[in-house]
Design a protein around this motif. Structure first.
Motif, PDB file in Angstrom:
ATOM      1  N   GLY A   1     -16.540  16.650  -0.339  1.00  0.00           N
ATOM      2  CA  GLY A   1     -15.074  16.790   0.130  1.00  0.00           C
ATOM      3  C   GLY A   1     -14.316  15.538  -0.573  1.00  0.00           C
ATOM      4  N   ILE A   2     -13.198  15.776  -0.553  1.00  0.00           N
ATOM      5  CA  ILE A   2     -12.014  14.685  -0.672  1.00  0.00           C
ATOM      6  C   ILE A   2     -11.339  13.964   0.407  1.00  0.00           C
ATOM      7  N   PRO A   3     -11.893  12.704   0.892  1.00  0.00           N
ATOM      8  CA  PRO A   3     -11.166  12.182   1.969  1.00  0.00           C
ATOM      9  C   PRO A   3      -9.762  11.898   2.005  1.00  0.00           C
ATOM     10  N   GLN A   4      -9.297  12.033   3.440  1.00  0.00           N
ATOM     11  CA  GLN A   4      -7.765  11.963   3.150  1.00  0.00           C
ATOM     12  C   GLN A   4      -7.191  10.907   3.800  1.00  0.00           C
ATOM     13  N   ALA A   5      -7.989   9.907   4.567  1.00  0.00           N
ATOM     14  CA  ALA A   5      -7.480   9.210   5.380  1.00  0.00           C
ATOM     15  C   ALA A   5      -7.221   7.493   4.690  1.00  0.00           C
ATOM     16  N   GLY A   6      -6.341   6.648   4.984  1.00  0.00           N
ATOM     17  CA  GLY A   6      -6.184   5.447   4.525  1.00  0.00           C
ATOM     18  C   GLY A   6      -5.472   5.679   3.133  1.00  0.00           C
ATOM     19  N   LEU A   7      -5.953   4.806   2.126  1.00  0.00           N
ATOM     20  CA  LEU A   7      -5.646   4.990   0.800  1.00  0.00           C
ATOM     21  C   LEU A   7      -6.175   5.933  -0.028  1.00  0.00           C
ATOM     22  N   PHE A   8      -7.138   6.683   0.678  1.00  0.00           N
ATOM     23  CA  PHE A   8      -7.532   8.062   0.019  1.00  0.00           C
ATOM     24  C   PHE A   8      -6.373   8.945  -0.118  1.00  0.00           C
ATOM     25  N   ARG A   9      -5.265   9.044   0.523  1.00  0.00           N
ATOM     26  CA  ARG A   9      -4.166   9.816   0.317  1.00  0.00           C
ATOM     27  C   ARG A   9      -3.541   9.504  -0.878  1.00  0.00           C
ATOM     28  N   TYR A  10      -3.821   8.433  -1.513  1.00  0.00           N
ATOM     29  CA  TYR A  10      -3.005   8.058  -2.763  1.00  0.00           C
ATOM     30  C   TYR A  10      -3.971   8.072  -4.121  1.00  0.00           C
ATOM     31  N   MET A  11      -5.315   7.689  -3.750  1.00  0.00           N
ATOM     32  CA  MET A  11      -6.192   7.452  -4.737  1.00  0.00           C
ATOM     33  C   MET A  11      -7.511   7.949  -4.331  1.00  0.00           C
ATOM     34  N   LEU A  12      -8.395   8.007  -5.477  1.00  0.00           N
ATOM     35  CA  LEU A  12      -9.815   8.763  -5.121  1.00  0.00           C
ATOM     36  C   LEU A  12     -10.884   7.791  -4.976  1.00  0.00           C
ATOM     37  N   PHE A  13     -10.739   6.323  -5.602  1.00  0.00           N
ATOM     38  CA  PHE A  13     -11.619   5.362  -5.379  1.00  0.00           C
ATOM     39  C   PHE A  13     -11.039   3.964  -4.718  1.00  0.00           C
ATOM     40  N   PRO A  14     -10.437   4.123  -3.221  1.00  0.00           N
ATOM     41  CA  PRO A  14      -9.573   2.915  -2.796  1.00  0.00           C
ATOM     42  C   PRO A  14     -10.640   1.743  -2.371  1.00  0.00           C
ATOM     43  N   HIS A  15     -11.900   2.263  -2.403  1.00  0.00           N
ATOM     44  CA  HIS A  15     -12.974   1.341  -1.935  1.00  0.00           C
ATOM     45  C   HIS A  15     -13.242   0.351  -3.194  1.00  0.00           C
ATOM     46  N   TYR A  16     -12.781   0.839  -4.619  1.00  0.00           N
ATOM     47  CA  TYR A  16     -13.281  -0.098  -5.519  1.00  0.00           C
ATOM     48  C   TYR A  16     -11.749  -0.969  -5.383  1.00  0.00           C
ATOM     49  N   PHE A  17     -10.664  -0.583  -5.325  1.00  0.00           N
ATOM     50  CA  PHE A  17      -9.615  -1.273  -5.430  1.00  0.00           C
ATOM     51  C   PHE A  17      -9.549  -2.155  -4.355  1.00  0.00           C
ATOM     52  N   CYS A  18      -9.764  -1.994  -2.966  1.00  0.00           N
ATOM     53  CA  CYS A  18     -10.044  -3.093  -2.178  1.00  0.00           C
ATOM     54  C   CYS A  18     -11.155  -4.109  -2.477  1.00  0.00           C
TER      55      CYS A  18
END
Length: 378
Positions: free
Chosen positions: A300-317
């Motif tokens: 699935g494609i997550p939608q919470a937090g920064l997932f609304r704007y990007m696919l790999f926010p855990h990398y960015f963070c």
């Protein structure tokens, strides 16, 4: 003689004993008795008053002992894991740092482990996670993850507990300890808590495991050496390296990145937990009809937090996290710069390739206008 005098005198005797051991060891290798007095000419053994003065000087100046005889003393007190390399001499530290700065951005693995650095722009193979493939060289996911991630924090702790005494540093400034603590906090989560919390972990290829381990050793050796001896080790040095306000802001940025990283990791874990529950229900129903039937994987494609704007926010963070570390350490901290650059070089192509995987799996309509990892850019 009061108890305090006795204590101080005993302390001085212990210091003198260290000198005698060092001198005696030196004499054993030279086999010349007359070198004994030349090795430590200031030690007035013939005059009691001069002896007391020498003892006072020795006890108040530990570098007198660790200066000429520091190398031999360090070998007696702490055994090096790899002679002159771990802990590294200053010369070898410069070599390791230069390799870390120049070679790893081209071909390395990142803290988000097992990524082939910038080579990922040229190859698609990735021996872990959802792209893991069957191989005789695969290792169990959790065990491989822990054993390739933990050595980084262990190496840094080893260096910070051995190098200061080898270089005559009696007490590291609080800034060094705080930065070392941040590193250990991150990898306590990454190496231990993260794999325990994961509902499932795919096998990890042995080659990828080895690359990730080398990443940890290079990174921890450079940062640990800088924090222990080759960076600022006095309050005055820290005043110019990273003023208190800058250090505090860096800490805030680090913890914001760490918390955000954990939040988005948890969102991905929720998808896996839901998938596991779905598989259990499917398996329970299918076993009655066909014992050999196996459910297909669900993504699935997550939608919470920064997932609304990007696919790999855990990398960015995580990049934000180590940017805060760099800010606290000071903008001239070469190992912290190398760490951040290597993370970006290794994780950026993984995110770009990952976006292509999402598009192929779900279609462009469902992926929408989400960025891969950098809003407004990639």
């Amino acid at each position: 003689m009061t108890c305090g005098h006795v204590t101080r005198f005993a302390s001085k005797l212990r210091a003198l004993n260290s000198v005698i051991v060092a001198v005696t060891t030196s004499q054993h290798h030279h086999h010349h008795h007359h070198h004994r007095h030349k090795s430590f000419p200031s030690l007035g053994t013939h005059h009691p008053q001069r002896l007391l003065l020498d003892l006072r000087h020795i006890s108040s100046n530990p570098h007198v002992i660790s200066g000429r005889y520091g190398r031999r003393r360090s070998k007696v007190g702490v055994m090096a894991l790899v002679e002159d390399w771990l802990p590294p001499t200053r010369e070898h530290y410069e070599i390791i740092l230069r390799v870390w700065q120049l070679a790893y951005p081209v071909a390395s693995v990142a803290d988000e482990p097992n990524q082939l650095g910038s080579l990922q722009w040229l190859i698609s193979w990735y021996g872990m996670g959802k792209t893991s493939v069957a191989s005789r060289l695969n290792l169990p996911g959790r065990v491989a993850w822990m054993t390739m991630e933990a050595p980084g924090a262990l190496t840094l702790l080893y260096l910070m507990n051995t190098m200061p005494q080898q270089h005559g540093v009696d007490d590291l400034p609080w800034q060094n300890r705080v930065l070392g603590g941040l590193f250990v906090i991150h990898y306590s989560y990454r190496a231990i808590i993260f794999p325990i919390l994961q509902p499932s972990m795919a096998p990890i290829h042995l080659f990828v495991w080895g690359l990730a381990l080398s990443f940890q050793l290079f990174n921890a050796t450079c940062l640990g050496s800088w924090l222990s001896a080759y960076g600022p080790v006095t309050d005055d040095a820290w005043a110019s390296q990273s003023p208190l306000l800058q250090f505090a802001v860096g800490l805030v940025v680090f913890y914001v990145g760490l918390a955000s990283n954990f939040f988005h990791d948890e969102e991905l874990r929720d998808i896996r937990r839901n998938e596991n529950r779905r598989e259990e229900r499917t398996r329970g129903g299918s076993q009655r009809a066909s014992p050999s039937a196996r459910p297909t994987k669900h993504y699935g494609i997550p939608q919470a937090g920064l997932f609304r704007y990007m696919l790999f926010p855990h990398y960015f963070c995580e990049w934000i996290e180590w940017l805060g570390f760099l800010m606290a350490a000071g903008w001239t901290c070469a190992p912290a710069w190398a760490f951040l650059v290597n993370e970006v070089c290794a994780m950026l192509p993984r995110a770009v390739n990952g976006k292509r995987w999402y598009v192929q799996k779900f279609g462009q309509d469902k992926v929408g206008k989400k960025w891969a990892v950098i809003p407004g850019l990639l």
